[in-house]
Scaffold this active site. Sequence first.
Site, PDB file in Angstrom:
ATOM      1  CG  HIS A 115      24.338 -59.673 -24.552  1.00  0.00           C
ATOM      2  ND1 HIS A 115      24.817 -59.756 -23.275  1.00  0.00           N
ATOM      3  CD2 HIS A 115      24.931 -60.693 -25.234  1.00  0.00           C
ATOM      4  CE1 HIS A 115      25.667 -60.763 -23.181  1.00  0.00           C
ATOM      5  NE2 HIS A 115      25.757 -61.353 -24.352  1.00  0.00           N
ATOM      6  CG  ASP A 145      23.641 -58.239 -20.493  1.00  0.00           C
ATOM      7  OD1 ASP A 145      22.731 -58.265 -21.335  1.00  0.00           O
ATOM      8  OD2 ASP A 145      24.716 -58.832 -20.640  1.00  0.00           O
ATOM      9  CB  SER A 216      26.310 -64.394 -23.277  1.00  0.00           C
ATOM     10  OG  SER A 216      27.508 -63.721 -23.557  1.00  0.00           O
TER      11      SER A 216
END
Length: 476
Positions: A115, A145, A216
């Site tokens: 992402h 992911d 992230s």
Amino acid sequence: MAIALAMGGAGLVAAPASVQAQPAAVVRGLPDFTELVEQVGPSVVNIRTTEKVTARPSIGGMDEDMLEFFRRFGVPVPNIPRQQGPQRPQPEEQPRGVGSGFILSPDGYVMTNAHVVEGADEVIVTLTDKREFKAKIIGSDKRTDVAVVKIDATGLPAVKVGDVGRLKAGEWVMAIGSPFGLENTVTAGIVSAKQRDTGDYLPFIQTDVAINPGNSGGPLINMRGEVVGINSQIYSRSGGFMGISFAIPIDEAMRVSEQLRVSGRVSRGRIGVQIGSVPKDVAESIGLGKTDGALVRGVETGSPAEKAGIEAGDVITRYDGKAVEKVSDLPRLVGNTKPGTKTHITVFRRGALRDLSITIAEVEPDEKVAAKAAEAEGKGKSSTAAQQIGLVVADLTAAQAKELKVKGGVRVVSANDAAARAGLRADDVIVALANTEVRNLKDFEAVLAKADMGKPINVLFRRGEWAQYALIRPNR
């Protein structure tokens, strides 16, 4: 040295000699992360992404919406020469987001979250020594992911990959990343739990390490300086850190990254069953005795499961020699199997265990699934009312009606929004709507047109041989 004291009437006196001194409790201080930061810090990178945005056409700098206002009401556009046409839009680079990553190998492979790079036209990787590189996206996998990008550099400090199997709840761990764009930020905490189920393919590591937007893709590091996970998600009601964060186990991520580096995509296995958990009362009634395993609720026609002899009502207890303790174990085990592999499945059926041989098929790539859905949607119909509840439907063919043994109905081409939340999905057959029988598309539209969109709408539908109700709550 420990000194035992007792309280007497006149003050503090020594304890009797006959009372043995108790061993001192082990005192554990807080860990020092400075050496870990020096060791692993240079392997962590900042990832910045941009996307090209085309400016809307304008005349004399006037916005298109304003121009439409003047056209609609027949008002002359002020201060604009008649011969002047719309200015040609020019694509512009705009910042899209900031994330983190870490160096997998000295030759420039970097791991991050899918992402972080999804939809990016340009990916810029910044090292701790402030060098910047434009990165090439080697591949990404939305299901886990995980993404891998490549920069043109050599001699880079790669991370050490740890053993997730050795990781324990309560163990200290550290994260390095770029929360809110603040590069090389270090946070620490403990492992709160392992094997946390939040998806089909990932048993997440749960921690209380502070993770915020921009973290992230950064590494989760144990006290040996090894990467044990990729920081990926947080549980939050506010959008900020609330004490619960999740990391992708590094062993799962490495399996994905190896496939991405070889082929740019991930190949997963499938067997073609719909499964659910085993309720306690069902386990007792069929003689299984425990709620372990995956209950087969349906078998796809022509699937590997059907060819292997798996039946609805079977409980899958083992796959390839590994125990299926809970329903989420099976998709992971099958998904991690290379398509074309022959293996064995153990099922519990009518009081006995049976071993079945099965050949694993491949899950279709997301782009093929999307293409089929788009093709099917083109053949379906979606009125304004149907769109409001998230449905695209089509008439049921005579052959389909005969196979399902129904008088008629409409086939769901796609289900989104309210319909999807109600549990409807493609290929379901709606036979009644708002307590009214539906035999074809005309009936469906007529009933829906009269329905009160301010109230829930009950739907009776068929999925295979089973009929069930759903309650659609229209969007307001």
